[in-house]
Motif scaffolding. Sequence first.
Motif, PDB file in Angstrom:
ATOM      1  N   LYS A 299      42.923  38.689  49.164  1.00  0.00           N
ATOM      2  CA  LYS A 299      41.498  38.532  49.401  1.00  0.00           C
ATOM      3  C   LYS A 299      40.718  39.640  48.690  1.00  0.00           C
ATOM      4  N   ARG A 300      39.579  39.235  48.107  1.00  0.00           N
ATOM      5  CA  ARG A 300      38.716  40.181  47.397  1.00  0.00           C
ATOM      6  C   ARG A 300      37.323  40.144  48.000  1.00  0.00           C
TER       7      ARG A 300
ATOM      8  N   CYS B 270      48.739  42.052  41.353  1.00  0.00           N
ATOM      9  CA  CYS B 270      48.762  40.595  41.304  1.00  0.00           C
ATOM     10  C   CYS B 270      47.416  39.970  41.670  1.00  0.00           C
ATOM     11  N   MET B 271      46.347  40.747  41.693  1.00  0.00           N
ATOM     12  CA  MET B 271      45.040  40.242  42.114  1.00  0.00           C
ATOM     13  C   MET B 271      44.471  39.286  41.061  1.00  0.00           C
ATOM     14  N   ASN B 272      43.893  38.183  41.537  1.00  0.00           N
ATOM     15  CA  ASN B 272      43.298  37.194  40.647  1.00  0.00           C
ATOM     16  C   ASN B 272      41.913  37.658  40.216  1.00  0.00           C
ATOM     17  N   PHE B 273      41.501  37.311  38.991  1.00  0.00           N
ATOM     18  CA  PHE B 273      40.204  37.716  38.447  1.00  0.00           C
ATOM     19  C   PHE B 273      39.142  36.629  38.569  1.00  0.00           C
ATOM     20  N   ASP B 274      39.488  35.442  39.074  1.00  0.00           N
ATOM     21  CA  ASP B 274      38.569  34.298  39.042  1.00  0.00           C
ATOM     22  C   ASP B 274      37.404  34.484  40.013  1.00  0.00           C
TER      23      ASP B 274
ATOM     24  N   SER C 209      38.065  40.352  33.259  1.00  0.00           N
ATOM     25  CA  SER C 209      38.078  41.439  34.236  1.00  0.00           C
ATOM     26  C   SER C 209      37.282  40.977  35.447  1.00  0.00           C
ATOM     27  N   PRO C 210      37.586  41.461  36.652  1.00  0.00           N
ATOM     28  CA  PRO C 210      36.864  40.979  37.842  1.00  0.00           C
ATOM     29  C   PRO C 210      35.357  41.155  37.711  1.00  0.00           C
ATOM     30  N   LEU C 211      34.612  40.140  38.153  1.00  0.00           N
ATOM     31  CA  LEU C 211      33.154  40.172  38.075  1.00  0.00           C
ATOM     32  C   LEU C 211      32.591  40.952  39.255  1.00  0.00           C
TER      33      LEU C 211
ATOM     34  N   SER D 196      31.225  40.309  45.997  1.00  0.00           N
ATOM     35  CA  SER D 196      30.358  41.424  45.609  1.00  0.00           C
ATOM     36  C   SER D 196      28.969  40.995  45.185  1.00  0.00           C
ATOM     37  N   SER D 197      28.791  39.742  44.746  1.00  0.00           N
ATOM     38  CA  SER D 197      27.481  39.309  44.266  1.00  0.00           C
ATOM     39  C   SER D 197      27.307  37.819  44.513  1.00  0.00           C
ATOM     40  N   LEU D 198      26.067  37.414  44.862  1.00  0.00           N
ATOM     41  CA  LEU D 198      25.743  36.016  45.133  1.00  0.00           C
ATOM     42  C   LEU D 198      24.527  35.615  44.310  1.00  0.00           C
ATOM     43  N   SER D 199      24.505  34.347  43.870  1.00  0.00           N
ATOM     44  CA  SER D 199      23.356  33.845  43.104  1.00  0.00           C
ATOM     45  C   SER D 199      23.186  32.357  43.387  1.00  0.00           C
ATOM     46  N   TRP D 200      21.961  31.966  43.775  1.00  0.00           N
ATOM     47  CA  TRP D 200      21.657  30.563  44.076  1.00  0.00           C
ATOM     48  C   TRP D 200      21.314  29.819  42.797  1.00  0.00           C
ATOM     49  N   HIS D 201      21.693  28.545  42.772  1.00  0.00           N
ATOM     50  CA  HIS D 201      21.338  27.662  41.656  1.00  0.00           C
ATOM     51  C   HIS D 201      19.825  27.517  41.613  1.00  0.00           C
ATOM     52  N   PRO D 202      19.175  27.701  40.445  1.00  0.00           N
ATOM     53  CA  PRO D 202      17.704  27.699  40.418  1.00  0.00           C
ATOM     54  C   PRO D 202      17.074  26.330  40.665  1.00  0.00           C
ATOM     55  N   ASP D 203      17.782  25.238  40.382  1.00  0.00           N
ATOM     56  CA  ASP D 203      17.228  23.897  40.571  1.00  0.00           C
ATOM     57  C   ASP D 203      17.871  23.238  41.775  1.00  0.00           C
ATOM     58  N   GLY D 204      17.126  23.165  42.845  1.00  0.00           N
ATOM     59  CA  GLY D 204      17.611  22.473  44.039  1.00  0.00           C
ATOM     60  C   GLY D 204      18.373  23.331  45.005  1.00  0.00           C
ATOM     61  N   ASN D 205      18.909  24.468  44.564  1.00  0.00           N
ATOM     62  CA  ASN D 205      19.645  25.384  45.448  1.00  0.00           C
ATOM     63  C   ASN D 205      20.804  24.691  46.165  1.00  0.00           C
ATOM     64  N   HIS D 206      21.443  23.747  45.492  1.00  0.00           N
ATOM     65  CA  HIS D 206      22.578  23.067  46.123  1.00  0.00           C
ATOM     66  C   HIS D 206      23.907  23.685  45.737  1.00  0.00           C
ATOM     67  N   LYS D 207      23.880  24.710  44.860  1.00  0.00           N
ATOM     68  CA  LYS D 207      25.107  25.385  44.459  1.00  0.00           C
ATOM     69  C   LYS D 207      24.925  26.896  44.611  1.00  0.00           C
ATOM     70  N   LEU D 208      26.063  27.560  44.843  1.00  0.00           N
ATOM     71  CA  LEU D 208      26.053  29.006  45.050  1.00  0.00           C
ATOM     72  C   LEU D 208      27.174  29.624  44.217  1.00  0.00           C
ATOM     73  N   ALA D 209      26.790  30.564  43.327  1.00  0.00           N
ATOM     74  CA  ALA D 209      27.770  31.277  42.502  1.00  0.00           C
ATOM     75  C   ALA D 209      28.149  32.580  43.200  1.00  0.00           C
ATOM     76  N   VAL D 210      29.456  32.808  43.343  1.00  0.00           N
ATOM     77  CA  VAL D 210      29.962  33.993  44.048  1.00  0.00           C
ATOM     78  C   VAL D 210      30.882  34.754  43.111  1.00  0.00           C
ATOM     79  N   ALA D 211      30.607  36.058  42.931  1.00  0.00           N
ATOM     80  CA  ALA D 211      31.460  36.937  42.126  1.00  0.00           C
ATOM     81  C   ALA D 211      32.414  37.672  43.062  1.00  0.00           C
ATOM     82  N   TYR D 212      33.699  37.617  42.755  1.00  0.00           N
ATOM     83  CA  TYR D 212      34.732  38.246  43.580  1.00  0.00           C
ATOM     84  C   TYR D 212      35.357  39.411  42.817  1.00  0.00           C
ATOM     85  N   SER D 213      35.434  40.557  43.472  1.00  0.00           N
ATOM     86  CA  SER D 213      36.087  41.737  42.882  1.00  0.00           C
ATOM     87  C   SER D 213      36.500  42.665  44.007  1.00  0.00           C
TER      88      SER D 213
END
Length: 615
Positions: free
Chosen positions: A166-167, A197-201, A221-223, A170-187
């Motif tokens: 588990k990571r 063995c940590m994943n970078f996705d 590299s981790p975002l 660290s950062s969140l960003s809402w989709h600008p059109d409709g706000n139906h998607k959420l981008a999450v950065a894991y690090s």
Amino acid sequence: MEIVYVYVKKRSEFGRPCNFSDRSAELHVDLLPDPELAARFVARDPRDVAVQSVRDMSEHEVNTERFESESRGINHTEGGWPKDVNPHEMEQTIRFRKKVEKDENYMNTIMQLGSQMEHSIKQNNAIDIYQEYFEEEEEDEEELTEANEQPAAKTINVFRDPNEVKRTASSLSWHPDGNHKLAVAYSSLEFQRAPKCMNFDSYIWDIENPNRPDLTLKPVSPLVSLEYNPKDSHILLGGSYNGQIAYWDTRKGGQPVEMSTIEHSHRDPVYKVIWLQSKTGTDAFSASTDGQVLWWDIRKMNEPTERLVLDLNKKGNLDNALGAISLEFEPTMPTKFMVGTEQGLVISCNRKAKTPAEKIVCTYSGHHGPIYALQRNPFFPKNFLTVADWTARIWSEDIKESSIMWTKYHMAYLMDGCWSPIRPSVFFTVRMDGTVDAWDFLFKQNDPTLSLKVCDEALCSLQVQDNGQLLACGSQLGTTTLLEVSPGLCTMQRNEKALATAMFERETKREKILESRHREMRLKERSRSEQSKEDDSRDADREESTEDLVARAEKDFYHIIEAEFKKLKEKEEERVGMKTEKTVHWFLFLTCLATSSSGCLFGPRLHFIPKHIAT
């Protein structure tokens, strides 16, 4: 998996079986009416009593399995053309259209359809079948109920990191059109303890489908930071742990389209990236703990277009630069931007300055630790929010000495915060004890209006949807919780702007008065200290002059004493010399007399005897 309970019991243990049959009614007891009871009967007013034939059940809910849907594209070929017409040949299609438009049937059909359309349009303009009457009264009632309703929030969805290790989200960003998607950065924020063995996705989630991410971003590299482009919702910009900047186009998959070169990138993790307001929509800038702010154009990622070193001495020395944790840029103020540092300072900068020394305008100090969140109020850009150490503070650009408002010191560290995009007096913060706080300083200043325990681990990131209704917060173990706040926290209240303006102006004026008083006190203290220094120097001069006078007097005194001693010595020497001379002369005289009487040869030398002795 269904839970089944199996009971095993013999038929003989159930008792005698029941046999039912139809038969006529039998009268066992007949009760005749009692006239005394009828006399005592009292008629009541009519009452409406609701009776339900079904037993009341407690409120319950069931979380059913979600239907997983996918969006796939298909190849569409234009049809309806005759066999002898190739739709890909423009000349043939134009020739066929002209032929059809000259046909009489085509003209008659268009005229009939036109009259029918005109009739329908006039009918719709005359009567609105969807018109709602008494809307104003309903809105007033809704506002009253919302004002009286207590602030609340409920969990809508939970998005978990699908990896075994588990990571931190660290950062969140809402989709600008409709706000139906959420981008999450894991690090991993504990970089030195990160397993090999940590994943970078990192992932983009559909808020209706928490079972599987909508798209997987694969950085090298981790975002640490991730941000949607407000002009083009398909493009995202991310800052990596190794200092590189990369951008993705969701139409091209999860691999980065282009990345910055390592030699021209940051030297530390990129904690914040922000898109700039430009005509092309391709400009952005980033901040890192290496003490640099870099400007980028994603069309040319070989090197940054501009560079600023956060050296308060304005010499551009990277060794003395302050590490940047947060960034702030308001599109309505394109020349200004602000940087939150690790040392608890907010640096106000001017982007259009000619020299790097002029770009750093001023600083705001008031925190004891790194400033994790920095954001201007969307309704009052002159006022901005900072979240650091154990408090959140509201500042005014006009006052640099101290903040105009601040929260109490919490027991847990504050990790992030942001303003509500709908209400100017509401902001949200998250803490390390897993609590989300909603503050409304028009309603209450000392305590939050709503405190909600979301999880047991620390909350590290926070982002509010554009409509102010949904709140996303990411935890240390990669769990992103989606909260829906009550209508009172996401609906503009009556006269809220005016009340918030008055409160900001009053607090700013109060801080200005206190600042002027402090300044006067400092000037008085300075003048007093300078005057005391002057008095001390004068006293020292006086002391030195008296010492000189005493020393001079002592010297003169000793000179006089020495002169007197010399005189006395000379007189004594004269006296002693005269006495010795007299004694010598008497001795010679007596010896001469003695020799003369005895016939000695000394007699003729009597002429050597002075006259006064001889006499």
